[in-house]
Design an enzyme around this catalytic site. Structure first.
Site, mmCIF file in Angstrom:
data_model
loop_
_atom_site.group_PDB
_atom_site.id
_atom_site.type_symbol
_atom_site.label_atom_id
_atom_site.label_comp_id
_atom_site.label_asym_id
_atom_site.label_seq_id
_atom_site.Cartn_x
_atom_site.Cartn_y
_atom_site.Cartn_z
ATOM 1 N N GLY A 1 -88.915 -31.743 -70.935
ATOM 2 C CA GLY A 1 -88.965 -33.825 -69.987
ATOM 3 C C GLY A 1 -88.755 -35.025 -70.664
ATOM 4 O O GLY A 1 -87.959 -35.472 -70.772
ATOM 5 N N ARG A 2 -89.063 -34.602 -72.631
ATOM 6 C CA ARG A 2 -88.448 -35.477 -73.759
ATOM 7 C C ARG A 2 -87.751 -35.436 -73.286
ATOM 8 O O ARG A 2 -86.802 -36.919 -73.643
ATOM 9 C CB ARG A 2 -89.492 -34.844 -74.730
ATOM 10 C CG ARG A 2 -91.184 -34.731 -74.783
ATOM 11 C CD ARG A 2 -91.693 -34.289 -75.259
ATOM 12 N NE ARG A 2 -93.123 -34.408 -75.704
ATOM 13 C CZ ARG A 2 -93.746 -33.201 -76.496
ATOM 14 N NH1 ARG A 2 -94.067 -33.156 -76.718
ATOM 15 N NH2 ARG A 2 -95.160 -33.376 -76.063
ATOM 16 N N GLU B 1 -95.033 -39.223 -72.568
ATOM 17 C CA GLU B 1 -94.579 -37.722 -72.703
ATOM 18 C C GLU B 1 -94.833 -37.378 -74.082
ATOM 19 O O GLU B 1 -93.956 -36.951 -74.356
ATOM 20 C CB GLU B 1 -93.277 -36.990 -71.823
ATOM 21 C CG GLU B 1 -93.421 -37.400 -70.637
ATOM 22 C CD GLU B 1 -92.231 -36.985 -69.871
ATOM 23 O OE1 GLU B 1 -91.444 -36.055 -70.458
ATOM 24 O OE2 GLU B 1 -92.147 -37.273 -68.491
HETATM 25 C C1 LIG Z 1 -96.705 -46.482 -68.369
HETATM 26 C C2 LIG Z 1 -97.129 -44.948 -68.562
HETATM 27 C C3 LIG Z 1 -96.535 -43.660 -67.648
HETATM 28 C C4 LIG Z 1 -97.416 -42.199 -67.544
HETATM 29 N N1 LIG Z 1 -96.840 -41.684 -67.103
HETATM 30 C C5 LIG Z 1 -98.061 -40.334 -66.951
HETATM 31 C C6 LIG Z 1 -97.715 -39.589 -65.707
HETATM 32 O O1 LIG Z 1 -96.563 -39.490 -64.708
HETATM 33 N N2 LIG Z 1 -98.055 -38.202 -65.593
HETATM 34 C C7 LIG Z 1 -99.546 -38.100 -66.948
HETATM 35 O O2 LIG Z 1 -99.347 -37.232 -66.842
HETATM 36 N N3 LIG Z 1 -99.800 -38.744 -67.580
HETATM 37 C C8 LIG Z 1 -98.856 -40.358 -67.532
HETATM 38 N N4 LIG Z 1 -98.819 -41.588 -69.036
HETATM 39 C C9 LIG Z 1 -99.880 -41.090 -69.340
HETATM 40 C C10 LIG Z 1 -99.241 -40.864 -70.993
HETATM 41 O O3 LIG Z 1 -98.842 -39.424 -71.168
HETATM 42 C C11 LIG Z 1 -100.537 -40.846 -71.819
HETATM 43 O O4 LIG Z 1 -100.455 -42.199 -71.824
HETATM 44 C C12 LIG Z 1 -100.142 -40.525 -73.791
HETATM 45 O O5 LIG Z 1 -99.820 -39.376 -73.874
HETATM 46 C C13 LIG Z 1 -101.014 -40.683 -74.347
HETATM 47 O O6 LIG Z 1 -102.596 -40.869 -74.658
HETATM 48 P P1 LIG Z 1 -103.547 -42.003 -74.388
HETATM 49 O O7 LIG Z 1 -102.531 -43.067 -73.713
HETATM 50 O O8 LIG Z 1 -105.037 -41.538 -73.982
HETATM 51 O O9 LIG Z 1 -103.390 -42.017 -76.019
HETATM 52 P P2 LIG Z 1 -103.854 -41.373 -77.177
HETATM 53 O O10 LIG Z 1 -104.269 -39.964 -76.567
HETATM 54 O O11 LIG Z 1 -105.739 -42.298 -76.874
HETATM 55 O O12 LIG Z 1 -103.695 -42.126 -78.459
HETATM 56 C C14 LIG Z 1 -103.713 -43.036 -79.226
HETATM 57 C C15 LIG Z 1 -103.045 -43.374 -80.414
HETATM 58 O O13 LIG Z 1 -103.947 -42.610 -81.546
HETATM 59 C C16 LIG Z 1 -102.397 -41.399 -81.626
HETATM 60 N N5 LIG Z 1 -103.027 -39.932 -81.843
HETATM 61 C C17 LIG Z 1 -104.255 -39.324 -81.061
HETATM 62 N N6 LIG Z 1 -104.341 -37.861 -80.774
HETATM 63 C C18 LIG Z 1 -103.362 -38.007 -82.143
HETATM 64 C C19 LIG Z 1 -103.717 -37.108 -83.179
HETATM 65 N N7 LIG Z 1 -104.031 -35.602 -83.626
HETATM 66 N N8 LIG Z 1 -102.517 -37.394 -84.735
HETATM 67 C C20 LIG Z 1 -102.567 -38.912 -84.827
HETATM 68 N N9 LIG Z 1 -102.707 -39.355 -83.840
HETATM 69 C C21 LIG Z 1 -102.823 -39.727 -83.059
HETATM 70 C C22 LIG Z 1 -101.236 -41.750 -80.487
HETATM 71 O O14 LIG Z 1 -100.256 -41.057 -81.083
HETATM 72 C C23 LIG Z 1 -101.754 -43.021 -80.269
HETATM 73 O O15 LIG Z 1 -101.231 -43.654 -81.117
HETATM 74 C C24 LIG Z 1 -98.611 -42.734 -68.168
HETATM 75 C C25 LIG Z 1 -98.348 -43.517 -69.646
HETATM 76 C C26 LIG Z 1 -97.846 -44.553 -69.466
HETATM 77 C C27 LIG Z 1 -98.774 -46.310 -70.357
#
Ligand SMILES: Cc1cc2nc3c(=O)[nH]c(=O)nc-3n(C[C@H](O)[C@H](O)[C@H](O)COP(=O)(O)OP(=O)(O)OC[C@H]3O[C@@H](n4cnc5c(N)ncnc54)[C@H](O)[C@@H]3O)c2cc1C
Lengths: 418, 257
Positions: A277-278, A399
């Site tokens: 997907g990426r 993703e």
């Molecule tokens: C418009 C949109 C569509 C989406 N569509 C889908 C979908 O269809 N299906 C689905 O399942 N999900 C979907 N998502 C979810 C998306 O995949 C997640 O938002 C994304 O994976 C990030 O997770 P989070 O928002 O919880 O951020 P967090 O995990 O809380 O991350 C916040 C910040 O912390 C950083 N961070 C987190 N862990 C680490 C680490 N170990 N090391 C360094 N930095 C870190 C991240 O890089 C980021 O900058 C969607 C999101 C959006 C906004």
């Protein structure tokens, strides 16, 4: 390095080189005349398909793009058009009502759509590279027969992994699936689910046994009318026409047989298809970059004059434009090379992370610059530039965030040193 | 009508309509290196019309045969036409030679006879050389009735009568003829569809035959010699005037008034 790879490939029997067109063009009579073809050389049907998607994007999507963004809603005609043009079953085999085309074709579709409208592109991307791929790869014959034809012709699909407390740490998900003998009972919620507003088919990741941790995660397939509820539709910065919803499952009953792959293998399934997907998201990003670049350079070379010259005639502009062109070219090469690696059955996880990371950087930089190149007009909603810039941002988040891509790449480097 | 419709659609691979053509450095023609090629737009309309007839007159059309004279690259436009609904295709492989309309017409006439075509629909002209000859010459060679620049085609499949509307100076003219006949297309006739992905894939399995001009008994040597090709002279820059009086004065100065 190059030479070694060359010899390895050339020594293989022709049938194993999995680039069908390149093979027929490259091996004329003997392996001695073997020549590599450029990464961006497409097969005849891929070329034709690219033209079809470009035309569809210009004629059907473009006129609706701005209105869809303002309304924060997909236009049903656009979604129907995606089905009618065969864009919703690109890799689905013909016997299931799809086109049976290459993975690269799916990537081409996303790029061409994103040149015009990134929301339409992501609707197509999630449907093709996540939902269809999962059903095609892991579905039983009965599931494939039931779902692939409707996914190819009339039902949009959603991929439901993320939850409010598990984004990057996706496998900490809390949604539960209980075995009730003749059915599964699902309780929990999902967050940020793309296409949920339009979808009729949902792939839901839930844990059947939290004591097993991520090894309890299982992938279920549900129809909307089984009781999938949309709790909220998000209002967003970019890709505003694409629906992003909170879902809730309240004693959702799913038939026993509606499991993709084995019970407890959901995490593997999710990782595998997110890796593919990426490449799709990276393609969306090069589409955005190219779309922004094309409009802004038309403006610079054909429309706008200052100090008695087209603004594109100033060297200060020209060098920025040239640099953006290099970035787009580099990102595109990475994207399509990774797609071909995937088709060839080679490992591509690191490359997929690299191309998604890089293409989303490029999209943000180029779309940002393109707004500047168009000056005041670029900042207004009269022109699509501000939208390209807003739409680019999501590439660094979904993703797998950019940090998560970097982590994947770094892990691979570390492994090679240990 | 005794027999079913066997439609032939000749198509040409030409420089894409959106490309701004430039004269090559040798001044022998238009620069083709690195230039996008597509199916000639009028031919795309011809393909669309043939497919529409097949769809509308269920069972009345036995086959649509799409033909192109060109290099092996012309296969692209043949595949595209197959993907839009043509049934069989033939590439007349002339290599990189540029063939004159009469030569093309002779080859098409031969193929039409071999294939027992009874309706040939083709573009009124190709946008690269704008000759507007091939359809008319083909009609002459076959001795069939022809209507050029069609904007509406109506076929009565039981009588074999074809009614065609076409644009003439100051309006439209409606004419009718019996099959076999030749129709050349104008822009107004229809809006071509785009090939859907499943049909693009299916087109891979449709027949694509390659023949040489010699197989058709035609010598492709040209009768015309291109002496030189040149860009139109650049238009001299205009001047701006500040008032109507000044405009009139300038026009008088140049003897235009
Ligand atoms: C418009 C949109 C569509 C989406 N569509 C889908 C979908 O269809 N299906 C689905 O399942 N999900 C979907 N998502 C979810 C998306 O995949 C997640 O938002 C994304 O994976 C990030 O997770 P989070 O928002 O919880 O951020 P967090 O995990 O809380 O991350 C916040 C910040 O912390 C950083 N961070 C987190 N862990 C680490 C680490 N170990 N090391 C360094 N930095 C870190 C991240 O890089 C980021 O900058 C969607 C999101 C959006 C906004």
């Amino acid at each position: 390095m190059q030479a070694v790879r060359f010899i390895k490939q050339a020594a293989r029997p022709a049938a194993k080189v999995l680039r069908p067109v390149a093979v027929s063009r490259a091996f004329s009579s003997s392996a001695a005349t073997f020549t590599r073809s450029p990464v961006l050389e497409f097969s005849e049907e891929e070329e034709l398909f690219k033209e079809t998607v470009a035309k569809f994007a210009q004629e059907v999507v473009l006129p609706k793009s701005r209105a869809m963004d303002e309304a924060e809603q997909m236009d049903p005609e656009v979604v129907q058009g995606l089905f009618d043009t065969g864009l919703m079953g690109i890799e689905t085999p013909e016997e299931y009502g799809g086109a049976g085309a290459s993975f690269t074709s799916a990537i081409i579709a996303v790029e061409e759509l994103a040149k015009v409208d990134a929301s339409t592109a992501v609707l197509n991307d999630v449907h093709s590279t996540l939902v269809n791929t999962l059903v095609r790869t892991y579905g039983s014959d009965a599931i494939k027969e039931k779902y692939l034809p409707k996914l190819a012709t009339k039902c949009v699909g959603s991929f439901c992994l993320s939850e409010s407390s598990s984004g990057s740490d996706a496998f900490a998900l809390k949604t539960r699936a209980e075995d009730k003998g003749d059915h599964w009972l699902i309780n929990g919620s999902k967050m940020w689910i793309t296409n949920a507003g339009e979808a009729e088919v949902f792939l839901i990741f839930a844990n059947v046994d939290p004591s097993k941790g991520y090894k309890g995660i299982t992938c279920f397939i549900a129809d909307k009318d089984m009781g999938v509820q949309i709790a909220k539709k998000e209002k967003k910065l970019g890709i505003r026409a694409s629906s992003t919803c909170v879902l809730s499952f309240d004693d959702l009953q799913i038939p026993k047989e509606n499991v993709l792959g084995e019970v407890g293998t959901g995490y593997k399934i999710a990782i595998n298809c997110l890796n593919e997907g990426r490449i799709g998201i990276a393609s969306q990003m090069i589409g955005i970059a190219q779309g922004a670049f094309d409009r802004a350079t038309d403006y610079a070379f054909k429309d706008r004059k200052q100090f008695g010259k087209y603004i594109g005639e100033f060297q200060g502009m020209q060098f920025q434009i040239a640099q953006a062109a290099i970035q787009i070219e580099a990102a595109r090469l990475m994207v399509y090379n990774t797609a071909r690696m995937k088709e060839a059955g080679q490992p591509f996880v690191t490359q997929a992370a690299m191309c998604k990371y890089y293409a989303s950087e490029v999209a943000n930089q180029v779309a940002g610059k393109a707004v500047e190149w168009m000056g005041g007009v670029g900042f207004t909603r009269e022109e699509p530039l501000e939208k390209f810039m807003r739409d680019a941002k999501i590439g660094q988040i979904y993703e797998g965030t950019s940090n998560i891509q970097l982590q994947t790449i770094a892990k691979d480097i570390m492994k090679s040193k240990s | 009508m005794s027999s079913k419709l066997r439609i032939m659609v000749p198509v040409k691979r030409a420089i894409d309509f959106a490309v701004k053509p430039r004269v090559n450095s040798a001044k022998t023609g238009v620069e083709t290196a690195g230039v996008k090629f597509s199916i000639n737009p009028f031919d795309d309309i011809a393909v669309e019309e043939a497919v529409k007839i097949k769809e509308a007159k269920k069972g009345a059309v036995e086959s649509i045969h799409v033909v192109s004279a060109g290099s092996s690259k012309a296969q692209e436009v043949l595949r595209q036409s197959l993907a839009k609904g043509c049934d069989t295709s033939t590439l007349i492989d002339v290599g990189d030679a540029s063939v004159e309309p009469l030569t093309v017409a002779k080859m098409l006439a031969k193929l039409a006879e071999e294939d027992k075509s009874n309706l040939i629909i083709l573009g009124k002209q190709a946008i690269d050389d704008d000759s507007n000859h091939t359809g008319q010459m083909l009609a002459g060679l076959l001795n069939w009735p022809q209507v050029t620049a069609a904007s509406k085609v109506d076929i009565n499949e039981s009588t074999g009568e074809v009614t065609v509307e076409h644009e003439v100076d100051g309006g439209f003219e409606t004419v009718s003829a019996s099959l076999p006949m030749i129709i050349t297309t104008d822009l107004r006739l229809n809006t071509p569809r785009y090939a859907t992905l499943p049909n693009i894939m299916k087109a891979k399995k449709k027949p694509l035959k390659t023949v040489k001009p010699a197989d058709l008994g035609v010598d492709i040597a040209g009768r015309l010699e291109t002496v030189s090709v040149s860009e139109p002279p650049p238009r001299p820059a205009g001047i701006k005037v500040n008032s109507v009086d000044e405009l009139i004065a300038k026009l008088k100065e140049r003897g235009a008034l």
